[in-house]
Design an enzyme around this catalytic site. Structure first.
Site, PDB file in Angstrom:
ATOM      1  N   ARG A   8       0.848  -1.204   0.000  1.00 34.32           N
ATOM      2  CA  ARG A   8       0.000   0.000   0.000  1.00 34.32           C
ATOM      3  C   ARG A   8       0.883   1.254   0.000  1.00 34.32           C
ATOM      4  O   ARG A   8       0.561   2.275   0.607  1.00 34.32           O
ATOM      5  CB  ARG A   8      -0.959   0.018   1.189  1.00 34.32           C
ATOM      6  CG  ARG A   8      -1.798  -1.239   1.310  1.00 34.32           C
ATOM      7  CD  ARG A   8      -2.733  -1.219   2.509  1.00 34.32           C
ATOM      8  NE  ARG A   8      -3.125  -2.566   2.890  1.00 34.32           N
ATOM      9  CZ  ARG A   8      -3.708  -2.909   4.026  1.00 34.32           C
ATOM     10  NH1 ARG A   8      -3.991  -1.973   4.911  1.00 34.32           N
ATOM     11  NH2 ARG A   8      -4.014  -4.156   4.291  1.00 34.32           N
ATOM     12  N   GLU A  34       2.628  -2.288  -4.017  1.00 32.58           N
ATOM     13  CA  GLU A  34       1.385  -3.063  -3.956  1.00 32.58           C
ATOM     14  C   GLU A  34       0.276  -2.087  -3.632  1.00 32.58           C
ATOM     15  O   GLU A  34       0.446  -1.196  -2.789  1.00 32.58           O
ATOM     16  CB  GLU A  34       1.495  -4.138  -2.864  1.00 32.58           C
ATOM     17  CG  GLU A  34       0.315  -5.087  -2.795  1.00 32.58           C
ATOM     18  CD  GLU A  34      -0.840  -4.641  -1.883  1.00 32.58           C
ATOM     19  OE1 GLU A  34      -1.880  -5.310  -1.873  1.00 32.58           O
ATOM     20  OE2 GLU A  34      -0.700  -3.606  -1.179  1.00 32.58           O
ATOM     21  N   ASP A  36      -4.400  -1.595  -3.755  1.00 34.40           N
ATOM     22  CA  ASP A  36      -5.701  -2.279  -3.798  1.00 34.40           C
ATOM     23  C   ASP A  36      -6.692  -1.455  -4.593  1.00 34.40           C
ATOM     24  O   ASP A  36      -6.716  -0.225  -4.462  1.00 34.40           O
ATOM     25  CB  ASP A  36      -6.245  -2.447  -2.370  1.00 34.40           C
ATOM     26  CG  ASP A  36      -5.220  -3.072  -1.443  1.00 34.40           C
ATOM     27  OD1 ASP A  36      -5.115  -4.305  -1.442  1.00 34.40           O
ATOM     28  OD2 ASP A  36      -4.508  -2.318  -0.740  1.00 34.40           O
ATOM     29  N   GLU A 109      -3.947  -5.508  -6.303  1.00 39.87           N
ATOM     30  CA  GLU A 109      -4.849  -6.475  -5.676  1.00 39.87           C
ATOM     31  C   GLU A 109      -6.295  -6.063  -5.941  1.00 39.87           C
ATOM     32  O   GLU A 109      -6.707  -4.945  -5.600  1.00 39.87           O
ATOM     33  CB  GLU A 109      -4.604  -6.576  -4.169  1.00 39.87           C
ATOM     34  CG  GLU A 109      -5.523  -7.601  -3.531  1.00 39.87           C
ATOM     35  CD  GLU A 109      -5.351  -7.772  -2.033  1.00 39.87           C
ATOM     36  OE1 GLU A 109      -6.300  -8.279  -1.393  1.00 39.87           O
ATOM     37  OE2 GLU A 109      -4.304  -7.398  -1.489  1.00 39.87           O
ATOM     38  N   LYS A 111      -9.858  -6.053  -4.940  1.00 37.71           N
ATOM     39  CA  LYS A 111     -10.576  -6.245  -3.669  1.00 37.71           C
ATOM     40  C   LYS A 111     -12.035  -6.597  -3.947  1.00 37.71           C
ATOM     41  O   LYS A 111     -12.940  -5.804  -3.708  1.00 37.71           O
ATOM     42  CB  LYS A 111     -10.479  -4.972  -2.824  1.00 37.71           C
ATOM     43  CG  LYS A 111      -9.086  -4.626  -2.359  1.00 37.71           C
ATOM     44  CD  LYS A 111      -8.455  -5.632  -1.429  1.00 37.71           C
ATOM     45  CE  LYS A 111      -9.181  -5.701  -0.107  1.00 37.71           C
ATOM     46  NZ  LYS A 111      -8.507  -6.639   0.821  1.00 37.71           N
ATOM     47  N   ASP A 229       5.255  -3.022   4.893  1.00 39.80           N
ATOM     48  CA  ASP A 229       4.783  -1.657   5.161  1.00 39.80           C
ATOM     49  C   ASP A 229       5.955  -0.699   5.361  1.00 39.80           C
ATOM     50  O   ASP A 229       5.766   0.512   5.432  1.00 39.80           O
ATOM     51  CB  ASP A 229       3.935  -1.627   6.451  1.00 39.80           C
ATOM     52  CG  ASP A 229       2.627  -2.387   6.304  1.00 39.80           C
ATOM     53  OD1 ASP A 229       2.104  -2.452   5.180  1.00 39.80           O
ATOM     54  OD2 ASP A 229       2.129  -2.918   7.322  1.00 39.80           O
TER      55      ASP A 229
END
Length: 245
Positions: A8, A34, A36, A109, A111, A229
């Protein structure tokens, strides 16, 4: 070399899934990002992790029930506002306009495990092709039907199943759905399974790897990549490991 994907963005130090966080990921020296994606009520592909905006913004409501203009008005810095000021939820298109000028890889990703978001795969793939980013994108999801659909729509884009439970011989499963990698929770993958999978030609990218002990373990066995993270910490950890060997 073990690649580092900023989960993220640099979510441990900056507001997750925002351009601020992605800029920090690039600065940290990570190879990948990465993020979402979900669909707003009016069909915009927006970058946000939770099905609702409550945790990461000052707004309330489900992404699927809000128009993009409403979503864009929320402050997505939330707990980081004092530190960095306000920022907003970006669209995937907004991200790509910046990303295309970097050398990064991106794991998107989908969701769509809770709400199916009909048409999400088509819209995401449409944007990837619009910016000619097929070689630099991995599509992943806990919804494995969704990534199989992605493969059928765009076999040139890599897909990878995400999972959080023990999976028997996951490299065989990945192959069966035409995946080139597996994205397991760090809690359910052993060193021997990582090595076995890579030997079988399936890359392994565990999530979410935030402890230095786990980072060192994965770097030492030359794991394909991992999501963290704290990309700056991971890059430093990899440098230390390299210097020792």
């Amino acid at each position: 070399m073990t690649q580092i994907f900023a989960h993220r963005g640099s979510a441990g130090t900056h507001p997750e899934n925002t351009m601020m966080s992605f800029h920090e990921a690039l600065r940290s020296g990570a190879e990948g990002i990465e993020l979402d994606v979900q669909l707003s009520k009016d069909g915009q592909v927006v970058i946000i992790h939770d099905e609702s905006v409550d945790r990461t913004t000052n707004g309330k409501g489900y992404v699927k029930d809000l128009n993009f203009d409403e979503i864009k008005a929320f402050n997505a810095s939330h707990k980081f506002t004092k530190q960095y000021g306000k920022t907003s939820i970006p669209t995937l298109e907004e991200f790509f306009l910046w990303f295309k000028y970097t050398a990064l890889i991106c794991n998107i990703e989908l969701k769509n495990g809770v709400y199916p978001y009909p048409g999400l795969e088509e819209k995401v793939i449409g944007l990837i092709r619009k910016f000619n980013l097929q070689e630099r994108i991995i599509l992943s999801s806990f919804n494995h039907y969704s990534i199989v659909h992605c493969f059928q729509l765009a076999p040139e884009i890599e897909i990878a199943p995400i999972y959080s439970n023990g999976l028997f011989m996951p490299w065989i499963y990945a192959r069966s759905i035409r995946g080139k990698a597996i994205h397991p929770s760090i809690k359910v993958i052993s060193d021997s399974m990582i090595i076995e999978s890579m030997k079988a030609g399936i890359a392994v990218r565990p999530y979410t790897v935030n402890s230095e002990a786990h980072m060192k373990r994965l770097i030492d066995i030359k794991c394909s990549a991992f999501f963290t993270d704290f990309p700056e910490k991971a890059v430093r950890s990899r440098k230390i490991s390299r210097n020792k060997s």
